[in-house]
Design an enzyme around this catalytic site. Sequence first.
Site: not given
Lengths: 478, 488
Positions: A70, A146, A170
């Site tokens: 990420k 997210s 997330s």
Amino acid sequence: MSSLTLADAQEQLRSGSLTPRALTESIIAAIEAGDGKIRGYNSFDAEAALAAADTADVSLPLGGLPIAIKDIINVKGEALTCSSKILEGTFTSPYDATVIAKLRAAGAIPLGRTNMDEFAMGSSTENSALGTTKNPWDTSRIPGGSSGGSAAVVSADLALAALGTDTGGSIRQPAALCGCVGLKPTYGRVSRYGAVAFASSLDQIGPMTKTVRDSAMLLNAISGHDAMDSTSLDEAVPDFTAALGKEIKGMKIGLPKEYFIDGIDPEVRAATEAAVKQLESLGAEPVEISLPHTEYATATYYVIATAEASSNLARFEGVRYGHRADAPKDLSDHYMRTRAEGFGAEVKRRILLGTYVLSSGYYDAYYIRAQKVRTLIRQDFSEAFQKVDAILSPTSPVPAFGIGERCDDPLQMYLADIFTIATNLAGICGISVPCGFTKEPKLPIGLQILAPSMQEERLISIADAYEQSTPWHKERPC
Amino acid sequence: MPASDYIVTIGLEVHAQLTTQSKMYCGCKVGYGAPPNSQTCPVCLGMPGAMPTLNEAAIEKTVLTGLMLGCENPEISKWDRKNYFYPDMPKNYQLTQFDLPLCEHGSVPLYDHCYPKDVQKDIPRPGYAVKLTRIHLEEDVGKSTHHEKNTTIDFNRAGTPLMEIVSDPDIRTGEEAFAYLNSLRQILIAGGVSDADMEKGQMRCDVNISLRKTEEEPLGAKIELKNLNSPAAVRRAIHYEIDRQSTELDAGTPQVQCTRRWDDDLGESTVMRSKEDAHDYRYFPEPDLLPIRTAPIVEAMKKLVPELPHEKSQRFVTDFGVTEYDASVLSSDKHLATYFEQAATGAKNTKLVANWVLNDLLSALKESFTEIQDSTQVPAENLRALVDLIESGKISGKQAKNDVFPAMLETGKTAGDIVKEKGLEQVSDTGALEAFCDQVIQENEAIAADVRSGNEKAANALVGRVMKLSKGQANPKVVIGILLEKLK
């Protein structure tokens, strides 16, 4: 080959039927061919990954296995954006996050930076300033967020596995919406050093994978105390793969009545109820429980998370790095224009909210009160775990919604995390595993399992038993 | 209404740099003079994702300071973020301690010799100890340098541990503030926690001052003074401020809370910012650091509490019989005290040792710009031996001052060696001296008669002449004895 699980790829590498280079090349090829449609990656450094592949030691726990990261976790020498204009194109990580150093030590190869909501603020990845990631099951829909990029690339076979971060859901929510496995470890289980902080008391890094086994393998590599993160727990790290293949007979599974409410999509509800039946058939015993302060979780979360974020994001002002406004009149103009130009609307909204709740005269009414409620929420869970071994719920009340559908209504968007947020407030661990699909269109549904602090092994045992007795994880988007 | 008719209330906030090897929240070295930004890392540069860790040595030194100053320690101490934008401050929040500092209460004793020299004879509150509010630990910022077209920032200093010592509004005059800073400095040095030199920026001080007419009134508007770089500047700034405020109050101009910047060259202060510009710092607990339990640290530090200057001073009076004033000066500096104690231990005349240390030795060091701990020419045992030679009558005080001590400074040799080399040993052989005395009595009949008639003081003149005859080597005490015997 990018469709392999970590475990299968490892077997092939160790048997010699596959080389680390060939594996890495095939993933790069898959990204080049397929990411145009998904837009799961912000960037990838093929050269660095291939160089690492050429020296990979496949005897190591994750030797030669590429992992997508990420774009909020520092990888030394690579661009870091947090999917924000304030860092895009101007910032290169000067150091490795602890999880990256641990992955490298385990022989893994960081490959590619996945898209996300800007600074991890959002539930759809639409808040990325760099582009919207699409759900591989239906590209007109969001992948969740997210960590939407990580979920989408794992689900679309553009990565073997990925790391995400989870502040209020997330990891779990996008895993559910994209049909993969996402594990949020106990707060303190995994070092946060090097993951750009959104809300420091809630953030955790965790694995996003195709199977529960893969999550256990990744968690083995990234867990453990870190002297650089004072909040990381000084506890022994078990072999999480040893928790696979265990009987779950006699385990008590709590069903919080506050979580099975109106407003849950009927197909999500049906899939969750079927999952309860399935676990019952494996010998688990469902028990209705209560988490009485559930209704306050979202409000509490948005006070604490935004307060911390307003301070954490103060360092992005263009003095030492990142975007800076052209020709500022003075220092104040520099600050204001740099941040006005660099941050997106949701980030600004949360900084304003966080600044407000910490302000003199409002602090007690918001921040202090939220901390008190947080204690009550934590107590809800510890009381519940006196009665049950784990707690079960849908991960998300709804399947993936359409791109743009909820953009104009932040409150509606905040409700996407309604079942996942309390986990972070309590600091406990949770996992989302695929538990079925909606019919028309076919969209994945996720089952959330929660366990007490430091009981990731229990999560893994239950999730693995469920996964191994159901077909859902084998389905791929076409 | 003259200034003296106002009740002046003063509180000091002192920042002291701790003598730690590394920074407060990262492992970077603390040091000065390194190339800009060479002593930095992701943590002290506020890089994305970097997190702080606590410097245990800094916590220990702060707790030790608290013990030296009689503070209490909250059971739990924690860190908080103080949020404001400032280019020198990488995270745009300062990691400090808000409501649970490491130390609370306690006091700083005001030592007599720490007052300005011109008021030491007239101290209004002798033996007073200024009460403290708290001592907490925080981090320093970097340093901006403004150039013609831009500004550069050196972050080497960013994250250096700073201990903030906050006094109660318990100080009344510039002289007390002056004594407070000097006394505090001596205590910090005694504990080895800070070098505490204001002129080197190792100790910084902000002053809060307000005036009111009667004790019954609430405190007047608080005026904060900044940019004070020495205890003398603090004293001057307070005098100026008392004059300025009382003049304005007399003229009917009420004071408004503000911060003023002192210019020591001009001898005046100007408004820096008003209350309206005050920040809302939005303090909240630092989520990246866990609170700590103070008890184990306090227990460990109790063993390290040193003898404080005033305790040492008292001991010097008792053990060595020196005057209270001499004792306080001798104990004011850790190295000076150690030197004196070594020299005085086992000496025949400890008071004389004190005189030699405070006068001859200190002025010689001053002339050569040497600190006592750096000087090697006259080790303590050599000074003791010199004083013993005087005391036992082997050499005269004058010889010691004029011949022996300068040679010791120059060569580093012992007093005994120099006396031998120069043949300075005093003649105490009564046979030789009696001859000299007879000669002098013969040559000075008038004086001799005066002595015989009972004026013993007149014998001193004869002693001088015997000394001359002996080329200064006669022992004057022996000589006077012989003379008085002969002139009975």
